[in-house]
Design an enzyme around this catalytic site. Structure first.
Site, PDB file in Angstrom:
ATOM      1  N   LYS A   1     -14.658 -30.586  23.596  1.00 18.18           N
ATOM      2  CA  LYS A   1     -15.881 -31.326  23.857  1.00 18.18           C
ATOM      3  C   LYS A   1     -17.021 -30.775  23.003  1.00 18.18           C
ATOM      4  O   LYS A   1     -17.082 -29.565  22.749  1.00 18.18           O
ATOM      5  CB  LYS A   1     -16.299 -31.180  25.327  1.00 18.18           C
ATOM      6  CG  LYS A   1     -15.411 -31.824  26.345  1.00 18.18           C
ATOM      7  CD  LYS A   1     -15.949 -31.533  27.744  1.00 18.18           C
ATOM      8  CE  LYS A   1     -15.046 -32.108  28.824  1.00 18.18           C
ATOM      9  NZ  LYS A   1     -15.195 -33.559  28.938  1.00 18.18           N
TER      10      LYS A   1
ATOM     11  N   ASP B   1     -16.352 -30.075  37.163  1.00 16.28           N
ATOM     12  CA  ASP B   1     -15.147 -30.881  37.016  1.00 16.28           C
ATOM     13  C   ASP B   1     -14.129 -30.598  38.112  1.00 16.28           C
ATOM     14  O   ASP B   1     -13.059 -31.195  38.122  1.00 16.28           O
ATOM     15  CB  ASP B   1     -14.528 -30.669  35.630  1.00 16.28           C
ATOM     16  CG  ASP B   1     -13.839 -31.919  35.115  1.00 16.28           C
ATOM     17  OD1 ASP B   1     -14.187 -33.017  35.593  1.00 16.28           O
ATOM     18  OD2 ASP B   1     -12.967 -31.807  34.236  1.00 16.28           O
TER      19      ASP B   1
ATOM     20  N   ASP C   1      -8.497 -33.994  26.458  1.00 10.94           N
ATOM     21  CA  ASP C   1      -9.661 -34.029  27.349  1.00 10.94           C
ATOM     22  C   ASP C   1      -9.447 -35.014  28.503  1.00 10.94           C
ATOM     23  O   ASP C   1     -10.303 -35.123  29.368  1.00 10.94           O
ATOM     24  CB  ASP C   1     -10.917 -34.389  26.554  1.00 10.94           C
ATOM     25  CG  ASP C   1     -12.193 -34.090  27.315  1.00 10.94           C
ATOM     26  OD1 ASP C   1     -12.142 -33.290  28.267  1.00 10.94           O
ATOM     27  OD2 ASP C   1     -13.244 -34.652  26.957  1.00 10.94           O
TER      28      ASP C   1
ATOM     29  N   ARG D   1      -6.210 -36.556  35.027  1.00 14.84           N
ATOM     30  CA  ARG D   1      -5.177 -37.470  35.530  1.00 14.84           C
ATOM     31  C   ARG D   1      -3.785 -36.838  35.446  1.00 14.84           C
ATOM     32  O   ARG D   1      -2.892 -37.226  36.196  1.00 14.84           O
ATOM     33  CB  ARG D   1      -5.236 -38.797  34.767  1.00 14.84           C
ATOM     34  CG  ARG D   1      -4.888 -38.721  33.303  1.00 14.84           C
ATOM     35  CD  ARG D   1      -5.432 -39.903  32.523  1.00 14.84           C
ATOM     36  NE  ARG D   1      -6.875 -39.832  32.426  1.00 14.84           N
ATOM     37  CZ  ARG D   1      -7.629 -40.785  31.862  1.00 14.84           C
ATOM     38  NH1 ARG D   1      -7.072 -41.863  31.362  1.00 14.84           N
ATOM     39  NH2 ARG D   1      -8.946 -40.653  31.805  1.00 14.84           N
TER      40      ARG D   1
END
Length: 460
Positions: free
Chosen positions: A240, A251, A310, A314
Protein backbone atom coordinates in the site's frame (compact mmCIF):
# COMPACT_ATOMS: atom_id res chain seq x y z
CA UNK A 1 -15.01 0.16 30.67
CA UNK A 2 -16.01 2.79 33.19
CA UNK A 3 -19.33 3.74 31.59
CA UNK A 4 -21.69 2.96 34.44
CA UNK A 5 -24.89 4.65 35.44
CA UNK A 6 -24.78 6.81 38.54
CA UNK A 7 -26.35 5.38 41.67
CA UNK A 8 -29.87 6.72 42.24
CA UNK A 9 -29.89 9.35 44.97
CA UNK A 10 -32.02 12.17 46.26
CA UNK A 11 -29.21 14.53 45.31
CA UNK A 12 -29.51 13.85 41.58
CA UNK A 13 -30.04 16.98 39.51
CA UNK A 14 -33.27 16.98 37.45
CA UNK A 15 -32.45 17.14 33.73
CA UNK A 16 -35.30 18.13 31.43
CA UNK A 17 -35.08 17.05 27.80
CA UNK A 18 -36.98 19.71 25.88
CA UNK A 19 -37.75 19.91 22.17
CA UNK A 20 -37.79 23.35 20.55
CA UNK A 21 -41.54 23.37 20.01
CA UNK A 22 -42.20 22.18 23.58
CA UNK A 23 -40.18 24.92 25.27
CA UNK A 24 -42.97 27.55 25.48
CA UNK A 25 -45.34 25.10 27.18
CA UNK A 26 -42.64 24.01 29.62
CA UNK A 27 -41.82 27.63 30.47
CA UNK A 28 -45.48 28.37 31.17
CA UNK A 29 -45.24 26.12 34.20
CA UNK A 30 -42.08 27.74 35.58
CA UNK A 31 -41.42 30.71 37.79
CA UNK A 32 -40.72 34.20 36.48
CA UNK A 33 -37.10 33.81 37.60
CA UNK A 34 -36.70 30.62 35.60
CA UNK A 35 -38.24 32.12 32.49
CA UNK A 36 -35.99 35.14 32.78
CA UNK A 37 -32.87 33.00 33.24
CA UNK A 38 -33.68 30.75 30.27
CA UNK A 39 -34.30 33.74 28.02
CA UNK A 40 -31.17 35.54 29.21
CA UNK A 41 -29.00 32.47 28.46
CA UNK A 42 -30.40 32.11 24.96
CA UNK A 43 -31.72 28.60 25.47
CA UNK A 44 -34.12 27.71 22.65
CA UNK A 45 -34.26 23.92 22.94
CA UNK A 46 -31.99 23.54 19.93
CA UNK A 47 -30.40 20.13 19.53
CA UNK A 48 -27.35 19.71 21.75
CA UNK A 49 -27.93 22.83 23.85
CA UNK A 50 -27.33 22.50 27.60
CA UNK A 51 -28.28 24.94 30.35
CA UNK A 52 -27.95 24.77 34.11
CA UNK A 53 -30.25 26.68 36.45
CA UNK A 54 -29.06 27.75 39.91
CA UNK A 55 -31.16 27.78 43.05
CA UNK A 56 -31.33 30.63 45.50
CA UNK A 57 -28.25 29.27 47.28
CA UNK A 58 -26.28 29.19 44.01
CA UNK A 59 -26.26 25.39 43.79
CA UNK A 60 -27.55 23.59 40.71
CA UNK A 61 -31.27 22.92 41.03
CA UNK A 62 -31.99 21.67 37.50
CA UNK A 63 -30.59 21.45 33.97
CA UNK A 64 -32.07 21.59 30.50
CA UNK A 65 -31.00 19.70 27.38
CA UNK A 66 -32.22 20.75 23.97
CA UNK A 67 -33.95 18.11 21.86
CA UNK A 68 -34.33 20.25 18.76
CA UNK A 69 -36.91 19.68 16.07
CA UNK A 70 -38.04 16.42 14.52
CA UNK A 71 -36.28 17.31 11.28
CA UNK A 72 -33.04 18.12 13.12
CA UNK A 73 -33.16 14.80 14.98
CA UNK A 74 -33.41 12.92 11.69
CA UNK A 75 -30.00 14.30 10.70
CA UNK A 76 -28.17 12.50 13.51
CA UNK A 77 -28.50 10.22 16.51
CA UNK A 78 -27.72 10.10 20.24
CA UNK A 79 -29.12 13.60 20.67
CA UNK A 80 -28.83 13.79 24.45
CA UNK A 81 -25.13 12.89 24.32
CA UNK A 82 -24.22 16.21 22.74
CA UNK A 83 -25.74 18.12 25.64
CA UNK A 84 -24.44 15.69 28.26
CA UNK A 85 -20.85 16.42 27.30
CA UNK A 86 -21.44 20.11 28.12
CA UNK A 87 -22.92 19.63 31.58
CA UNK A 88 -20.89 20.26 34.74
CA UNK A 89 -19.94 17.57 37.21
CA UNK A 90 -22.88 15.90 38.91
CA UNK A 91 -25.39 13.09 38.78
CA UNK A 92 -28.42 13.81 36.59
CA UNK A 93 -31.90 12.31 36.57
CA UNK A 94 -33.59 12.46 33.19
CA UNK A 95 -37.07 13.98 32.86
CA UNK A 96 -38.29 13.33 29.32
CA UNK A 97 -41.73 12.81 27.85
CA UNK A 98 -40.54 10.32 25.24
CA UNK A 99 -41.17 6.58 24.75
CA UNK A 100 -39.12 4.12 26.78
CA UNK A 101 -37.30 2.87 23.67
CA UNK A 102 -36.19 6.43 22.94
CA UNK A 103 -35.06 6.93 26.53
CA UNK A 104 -33.03 3.73 26.26
CA UNK A 105 -31.23 4.94 23.12
CA UNK A 106 -30.47 8.31 24.69
CA UNK A 107 -29.20 6.64 27.87
CA UNK A 108 -26.92 4.42 25.78
CA UNK A 109 -25.66 7.48 23.95
CA UNK A 110 -24.79 9.12 27.28
CA UNK A 111 -22.76 6.09 28.32
CA UNK A 112 -20.99 5.95 24.97
CA UNK A 113 -20.19 9.67 25.22
CA UNK A 114 -18.23 8.89 28.38
CA UNK A 115 -15.84 6.61 26.45
CA UNK A 116 -12.19 7.59 26.64
CA UNK A 117 -9.23 5.76 25.07
CA UNK A 118 -6.69 6.35 27.84
CA UNK A 119 -4.20 3.52 27.39
CA UNK A 120 -1.37 5.83 26.31
CA UNK A 121 -2.32 9.25 27.67
CA UNK A 122 -4.52 10.53 30.47
CA UNK A 123 -7.92 11.67 29.25
CA UNK A 124 -10.30 13.90 31.16
CA UNK A 125 -13.43 11.94 32.05
CA UNK A 126 -16.86 13.27 31.19
CA UNK A 127 -18.05 15.25 34.20
CA UNK A 128 -21.77 14.43 34.10
CA UNK A 129 -23.17 11.01 35.04
CA UNK A 130 -26.67 9.73 34.39
CA UNK A 131 -29.01 7.92 36.75
CA UNK A 132 -30.60 5.10 34.76
CA UNK A 133 -33.92 6.48 33.46
CA UNK A 134 -37.16 4.89 34.60
CA UNK A 135 -38.62 2.23 32.36
CA UNK A 136 -35.37 0.98 30.79
CA UNK A 137 -33.33 -2.15 31.44
CA UNK A 138 -30.17 -0.59 32.86
CA UNK A 139 -28.19 -3.84 32.88
CA UNK A 140 -29.05 -4.43 29.22
CA UNK A 141 -27.98 -0.92 28.21
CA UNK A 142 -24.78 -1.26 30.23
CA UNK A 143 -23.94 -4.51 28.41
CA UNK A 144 -24.41 -2.83 25.03
CA UNK A 145 -22.15 0.05 26.06
CA UNK A 146 -19.48 -2.31 27.39
CA UNK A 147 -19.53 -4.33 24.16
CA UNK A 148 -19.16 -1.17 22.09
CA UNK A 149 -16.33 0.08 24.29
CA UNK A 150 -14.50 -3.22 23.94
CA UNK A 151 -14.73 -2.90 20.16
CA UNK A 152 -13.44 0.67 20.28
CA UNK A 153 -10.53 -0.19 22.56
CA UNK A 154 -9.41 -3.06 20.33
CA UNK A 155 -9.54 -0.98 17.14
CA UNK A 156 -7.87 2.05 18.71
CA UNK A 157 -4.91 0.04 20.01
CA UNK A 158 -2.00 0.22 17.53
CA UNK A 159 -0.59 -2.92 15.95
CA UNK A 160 2.50 -2.68 18.18
CA UNK A 161 0.20 -3.75 21.04
CA UNK A 162 -2.58 -5.45 19.08
CA UNK A 163 -0.96 -8.15 16.99
CA UNK A 164 -2.33 -11.67 16.64
CA UNK A 165 -1.10 -12.73 20.13
CA UNK A 166 -2.72 -9.64 21.69
CA UNK A 167 -6.00 -10.24 19.89
CA UNK A 168 -5.88 -13.80 21.20
CA UNK A 169 -5.27 -12.45 24.72
CA UNK A 170 -8.30 -10.15 24.40
CA UNK A 171 -10.46 -13.09 23.31
CA UNK A 172 -9.18 -15.21 26.21
CA UNK A 173 -9.97 -12.41 28.66
CA UNK A 174 -13.51 -12.18 27.30
CA UNK A 175 -13.89 -15.95 27.51
CA UNK A 176 -12.72 -15.95 31.12
CA UNK A 177 -15.15 -13.15 31.97
CA UNK A 178 -18.14 -15.13 30.72
CA UNK A 179 -17.09 -18.73 31.34
CA UNK A 180 -16.71 -19.42 27.62
CA UNK A 181 -14.41 -22.02 26.10
CA UNK A 182 -11.55 -21.08 23.79
CA UNK A 183 -9.01 -22.87 21.64
CA UNK A 184 -6.36 -21.44 19.33
CA UNK A 185 -4.52 -22.98 16.37
CA UNK A 186 -1.20 -21.22 15.77
CA UNK A 187 1.56 -21.10 13.16
CA UNK A 188 2.35 -24.28 11.23
CA UNK A 189 -0.41 -26.11 13.09
CA UNK A 190 -2.77 -24.22 10.77
CA UNK A 191 -1.45 -26.32 7.91
CA UNK A 192 -1.83 -29.52 9.91
CA UNK A 193 -5.45 -28.52 10.70
CA UNK A 194 -6.21 -27.69 7.04
CA UNK A 195 -6.40 -23.89 7.36
CA UNK A 196 -3.93 -23.08 4.56
CA UNK A 197 -5.14 -19.63 3.53
CA UNK A 198 -4.87 -18.25 7.06
CA UNK A 199 -1.33 -19.62 7.27
CA UNK A 200 -0.34 -18.29 3.86
CA UNK A 201 -1.51 -14.73 4.51
CA UNK A 202 0.16 -14.56 7.93
CA UNK A 203 3.35 -16.55 7.44
CA UNK A 204 5.55 -13.57 6.48
CA UNK A 205 5.05 -11.81 9.84
CA UNK A 206 7.19 -12.27 12.95
CA UNK A 207 4.04 -12.82 15.02
CA UNK A 208 2.51 -16.13 13.98
CA UNK A 209 -0.94 -16.32 12.37
CA UNK A 210 -3.65 -18.12 14.28
CA UNK A 211 -7.32 -19.07 14.36
CA UNK A 212 -9.16 -18.14 17.55
CA UNK A 213 -12.20 -20.31 18.31
CA UNK A 214 -14.46 -19.21 21.22
CA UNK A 215 -17.64 -21.07 22.16
CA UNK A 216 -20.34 -20.31 24.75
CA UNK A 217 -23.79 -21.65 25.61
CA UNK A 218 -25.20 -25.17 25.55
CA UNK A 219 -28.82 -24.65 24.54
CA UNK A 220 -30.70 -22.81 21.83
CA UNK A 221 -29.98 -22.19 18.17
CA UNK A 222 -26.42 -22.15 16.86
CA UNK A 223 -24.91 -18.79 15.85
CA UNK A 224 -21.39 -18.48 14.45
CA UNK A 225 -19.70 -15.09 14.15
CA UNK A 226 -16.61 -14.79 11.93
CA UNK A 227 -14.49 -11.66 12.26
CA UNK A 228 -11.59 -10.54 10.08
CA UNK A 229 -8.56 -10.16 12.35
CA UNK A 230 -5.90 -8.63 10.11
CA UNK A 231 -4.02 -6.80 12.84
CA UNK A 232 -2.04 -4.75 10.35
CA UNK A 233 -2.24 -4.73 6.59
CA UNK A 234 0.76 -3.50 4.63
CA UNK A 235 -0.80 -4.81 1.45
CA UNK A 236 1.86 -7.50 1.26
CA UNK A 237 3.98 -7.52 -1.88
CA UNK A 238 1.33 -5.30 -3.48
CA UNK A 239 2.45 -2.74 -0.92
CA UNK A 240 0.00 0.00 0.00
CA UNK A 241 1.12 3.64 -0.39
CA UNK A 242 1.77 5.38 2.90
CA UNK A 243 -1.48 7.32 2.87
CA UNK A 244 -3.48 4.11 2.49
CA UNK A 245 -1.55 2.35 5.25
CA UNK A 246 -2.17 5.00 7.88
CA UNK A 247 -5.37 3.47 9.30
CA UNK A 248 -4.47 -0.18 8.87
CA UNK A 249 -4.39 -0.82 12.61
CA UNK A 250 -8.17 -0.93 12.19
CA UNK A 251 -8.09 -3.80 9.70
CA UNK A 252 -9.01 -6.11 12.57
CA UNK A 253 -12.23 -4.14 13.01
CA UNK A 254 -14.34 -7.16 12.07
CA UNK A 255 -12.73 -9.19 14.86
CA UNK A 256 -13.23 -6.29 17.27
CA UNK A 257 -16.88 -6.03 16.26
CA UNK A 258 -17.68 -9.72 16.74
CA UNK A 259 -15.95 -9.74 20.13
CA UNK A 260 -18.01 -6.71 21.16
CA UNK A 261 -21.17 -8.42 19.92
CA UNK A 262 -20.16 -11.61 21.72
CA UNK A 263 -19.90 -9.65 24.96
CA UNK A 264 -23.40 -8.24 24.41
CA UNK A 265 -24.78 -11.74 23.78
CA UNK A 266 -23.09 -13.35 26.79
CA UNK A 267 -23.64 -10.44 29.20
CA UNK A 268 -27.37 -10.41 28.46
CA UNK A 269 -27.63 -14.20 28.75
CA UNK A 270 -29.16 -14.89 25.35
CA UNK A 271 -30.36 -18.46 24.91
CA UNK A 272 -28.19 -19.59 22.02
CA UNK A 273 -25.04 -21.53 21.26
CA UNK A 274 -22.41 -19.01 20.24
CA UNK A 275 -19.23 -19.64 18.32
CA UNK A 276 -16.75 -16.89 17.41
CA UNK A 277 -14.05 -17.59 14.82
CA UNK A 278 -11.28 -15.05 14.29
CA UNK A 279 -8.46 -15.61 11.81
CA UNK A 280 -5.77 -13.34 13.31
CA UNK A 281 -2.85 -12.43 11.06
CA UNK A 282 -0.57 -9.64 9.92
CA UNK A 283 -0.20 -9.13 6.17
CA UNK A 284 3.53 -8.44 6.11
CA UNK A 285 6.38 -8.33 3.61
CA UNK A 286 9.31 -10.75 3.71
CA UNK A 287 10.98 -13.39 1.58
CA UNK A 288 8.25 -15.93 2.25
CA UNK A 289 5.30 -13.63 1.64
CA UNK A 290 2.70 -14.95 -0.78
CA UNK A 291 2.92 -13.51 -4.28
CA UNK A 292 0.71 -12.16 -7.06
CA UNK A 293 -0.38 -14.96 -9.41
CA UNK A 294 0.19 -17.65 -6.80
CA UNK A 295 -2.62 -20.19 -6.84
CA UNK A 296 -3.66 -21.35 -3.38
CA UNK A 297 -5.89 -24.19 -2.28
CA UNK A 298 -8.40 -23.38 0.46
CA UNK A 299 -9.79 -25.54 3.27
CA UNK A 300 -12.90 -26.13 1.15
CA UNK A 301 -10.76 -27.35 -1.75
CA UNK A 302 -11.52 -24.34 -3.95
CA UNK A 303 -8.42 -22.91 -5.63
CA UNK A 304 -7.77 -19.16 -5.57
CA UNK A 305 -5.61 -17.17 -7.97
CA UNK A 306 -3.92 -14.27 -6.19
CA UNK A 307 -4.12 -11.16 -8.34
CA UNK A 308 -3.53 -8.73 -5.46
CA UNK A 309 -1.94 -9.58 -2.12
CA UNK A 310 -3.79 -6.59 -0.66
CA UNK A 311 -7.06 -8.51 -1.02
CA UNK A 312 -6.04 -10.77 1.86
CA UNK A 313 -9.03 -10.38 4.17
CA UNK A 314 -11.31 -12.52 2.03
CA UNK A 315 -8.64 -15.24 2.03
CA UNK A 316 -8.42 -15.62 5.80
CA UNK A 317 -12.21 -15.35 6.08
CA UNK A 318 -12.62 -18.08 3.46
CA UNK A 319 -10.98 -20.76 5.59
CA UNK A 320 -12.80 -19.61 8.73
CA UNK A 321 -16.15 -19.60 6.92
CA UNK A 322 -15.56 -23.07 5.52
CA UNK A 323 -14.81 -24.31 9.03
CA UNK A 324 -17.92 -22.56 10.38
CA UNK A 325 -20.10 -24.09 7.67
CA UNK A 326 -18.98 -27.63 8.51
CA UNK A 327 -20.86 -27.33 11.82
CA UNK A 328 -24.08 -26.33 9.97
CA UNK A 329 -25.11 -23.60 12.43
CA UNK A 330 -28.50 -21.91 12.18
CA UNK A 331 -26.82 -18.65 11.14
CA UNK A 332 -23.33 -17.56 10.10
CA UNK A 333 -22.47 -13.85 10.16
CA UNK A 334 -19.14 -12.45 9.00
CA UNK A 335 -17.94 -8.95 9.79
CA UNK A 336 -14.92 -7.37 8.13
CA UNK A 337 -13.31 -4.11 7.15
CA UNK A 338 -13.11 -5.66 3.73
CA UNK A 339 -13.33 -3.23 0.81
CA UNK A 340 -12.76 0.40 -0.03
CA UNK A 341 -15.59 -0.01 -2.53
CA UNK A 342 -18.07 -0.25 0.34
CA UNK A 343 -16.88 3.11 1.66
CA UNK A 344 -17.22 4.70 -1.76
CA UNK A 345 -20.74 3.29 -1.99
CA UNK A 346 -22.16 4.31 1.39
CA UNK A 347 -19.51 6.32 3.25
CA UNK A 348 -18.23 5.69 6.77
CA UNK A 349 -21.49 5.91 8.73
CA UNK A 350 -23.54 3.09 7.21
CA UNK A 351 -22.79 -0.60 7.63
CA UNK A 352 -23.48 -2.32 4.29
CA UNK A 353 -24.56 -5.93 4.56
CA UNK A 354 -25.44 -8.83 2.30
CA UNK A 355 -28.26 -11.30 2.91
CA UNK A 356 -30.70 -13.18 0.68
CA UNK A 357 -33.01 -14.00 3.60
CA UNK A 358 -36.01 -11.61 3.71
CA UNK A 359 -36.71 -12.50 7.34
CA UNK A 360 -33.11 -11.64 8.32
CA UNK A 361 -33.38 -8.36 6.42
CA UNK A 362 -36.71 -7.38 7.99
CA UNK A 363 -35.56 -8.15 11.53
CA UNK A 364 -32.21 -6.42 11.15
CA UNK A 365 -33.54 -3.26 9.55
CA UNK A 366 -36.32 -2.90 12.10
CA UNK A 367 -33.77 -3.19 14.92
CA UNK A 368 -31.33 -0.82 13.20
CA UNK A 369 -34.00 1.87 12.97
CA UNK A 370 -34.90 1.66 16.66
CA UNK A 371 -31.36 1.22 18.04
CA UNK A 372 -29.56 4.10 16.29
CA UNK A 373 -27.35 1.63 14.43
CA UNK A 374 -27.81 2.25 10.68
CA UNK A 375 -27.28 -0.46 8.06
CA UNK A 376 -27.75 -0.64 4.31
CA UNK A 377 -28.55 -3.75 2.30
CA UNK A 378 -26.34 -4.60 -0.68
CA UNK A 379 -27.04 -7.39 -3.19
CA UNK A 380 -25.49 -10.81 -3.55
CA UNK A 381 -25.82 -10.21 -7.30
CA UNK A 382 -25.35 -13.67 -8.79
CA UNK A 383 -24.84 -12.44 -12.39
CA UNK A 384 -21.52 -11.00 -11.22
CA UNK A 385 -20.22 -14.48 -10.32
CA UNK A 386 -18.16 -14.74 -13.54
CA UNK A 387 -16.12 -11.73 -12.38
CA UNK A 388 -14.56 -13.84 -9.62
CA UNK A 389 -13.77 -16.81 -11.87
CA UNK A 390 -10.33 -16.34 -13.48
CA UNK A 391 -10.32 -19.50 -15.58
CA UNK A 392 -7.08 -21.09 -14.37
CA UNK A 393 -8.40 -21.40 -10.78
CA UNK A 394 -11.83 -21.62 -9.19
CA UNK A 395 -11.71 -18.10 -7.81
CA UNK A 396 -9.95 -14.76 -8.28
CA UNK A 397 -9.22 -12.82 -5.09
CA UNK A 398 -9.09 -9.44 -6.87
CA UNK A 399 -11.07 -9.16 -10.10
CA UNK A 400 -9.76 -6.60 -12.56
CA UNK A 401 -11.77 -3.57 -13.61
CA UNK A 402 -12.80 -2.30 -10.19
CA UNK A 403 -16.55 -2.53 -10.74
CA UNK A 404 -18.78 -3.68 -7.84
CA UNK A 405 -15.82 -4.36 -5.56
CA UNK A 406 -17.78 -4.92 -2.36
CA UNK A 407 -20.27 -7.18 -4.17
CA UNK A 408 -17.62 -9.36 -5.78
CA UNK A 409 -15.87 -9.67 -2.40
CA UNK A 410 -19.14 -10.78 -0.79
CA UNK A 411 -19.75 -13.27 -3.63
CA UNK A 412 -16.25 -14.66 -3.07
CA UNK A 413 -17.04 -15.25 0.61
CA UNK A 414 -20.40 -16.81 -0.15
CA UNK A 415 -18.64 -19.57 -2.13
CA UNK A 416 -17.33 -20.92 1.18
CA UNK A 417 -20.74 -21.23 2.88
CA UNK A 418 -22.96 -23.85 1.26
CA UNK A 419 -24.88 -25.52 4.10
CA UNK A 420 -25.86 -22.63 6.43
CA UNK A 421 -27.78 -19.34 6.29
CA UNK A 422 -25.21 -16.60 5.73
CA UNK A 423 -24.97 -12.81 6.04
CA UNK A 424 -21.90 -10.63 5.56
CA UNK A 425 -21.16 -7.11 6.86
CA UNK A 426 -18.52 -4.95 5.14
CA UNK A 427 -17.99 -2.38 7.90
CA UNK A 428 -15.63 0.60 8.18
CA UNK A 429 -15.02 0.44 11.94
CA UNK A 430 -13.82 4.03 12.18
CA UNK A 431 -15.38 7.39 13.10
CA UNK A 432 -13.54 9.98 10.95
CA UNK A 433 -14.59 12.96 13.09
CA UNK A 434 -16.17 13.30 16.51
CA UNK A 435 -19.96 13.18 16.76
CA UNK A 436 -22.35 12.83 19.72
CA UNK A 437 -21.52 9.56 21.56
CA UNK A 438 -18.89 8.71 18.94
CA UNK A 439 -15.38 9.92 19.56
CA UNK A 440 -13.02 10.07 16.61
CA UNK A 441 -11.44 6.64 16.21
CA UNK A 442 -12.57 3.04 16.36
CA UNK A 443 -16.30 2.40 16.43
CA UNK A 444 -18.67 -0.54 16.36
CA UNK A 445 -21.17 -0.86 13.52
CA UNK A 446 -24.28 -3.04 13.19
CA UNK A 447 -23.56 -4.94 16.41
CA UNK A 448 -26.42 -3.43 18.43
CA UNK A 449 -28.84 -3.97 15.55
CA UNK A 450 -27.70 -7.57 15.28
CA UNK A 451 -27.99 -8.12 19.02
CA UNK A 452 -31.53 -6.78 19.02
CA UNK A 453 -32.60 -8.85 16.02
CA UNK A 454 -30.94 -12.20 16.76
CA UNK A 455 -33.92 -13.53 18.70
CA UNK A 456 -36.12 -13.04 15.66
CA UNK A 457 -33.51 -14.19 13.15
CA UNK A 458 -32.85 -17.43 15.03
CA UNK A 459 -36.48 -18.18 15.80
CA UNK A 460 -37.18 -19.66 12.37
Amino acid sequence: MSALFADPSAAAIPLHLIASDALPEWLDGQSDATRTWVAAQGFTGALGQALTLPGEDGALRMALAGYGTASARKRGRFHLAGAAAKLPKGDYELHADVPAAERAVEALGWLLASYRFDRYATQSPMAARLVAPAGIDADHIRALAEGEMLTRDLINTPASDMGPPDLEAAARKLADQHGARISVITGDDLLAQNLPLIHTVGRAADRAPRLIDLTWGKTGKKLTLVGKGVCFDTGGLNLKPGASMGLMKKDMGGAAAVLGLAHMIMATGMDLQLRVLIPAVENAVSGNAFRPQDILTSRKGLTVEINNTDAEGRLVLADALALADEDKPDQIISMATLTGAARVAVGPDLAPYFSDDPDFVAALESAAATHADPVWRMPFHTPYEPLIEPGIADLDNAPSGGFAGCITAALFLRRFVTDSPYAHFDIYGWQPSAAPARAKGGVGQATRALHASLGTILSK
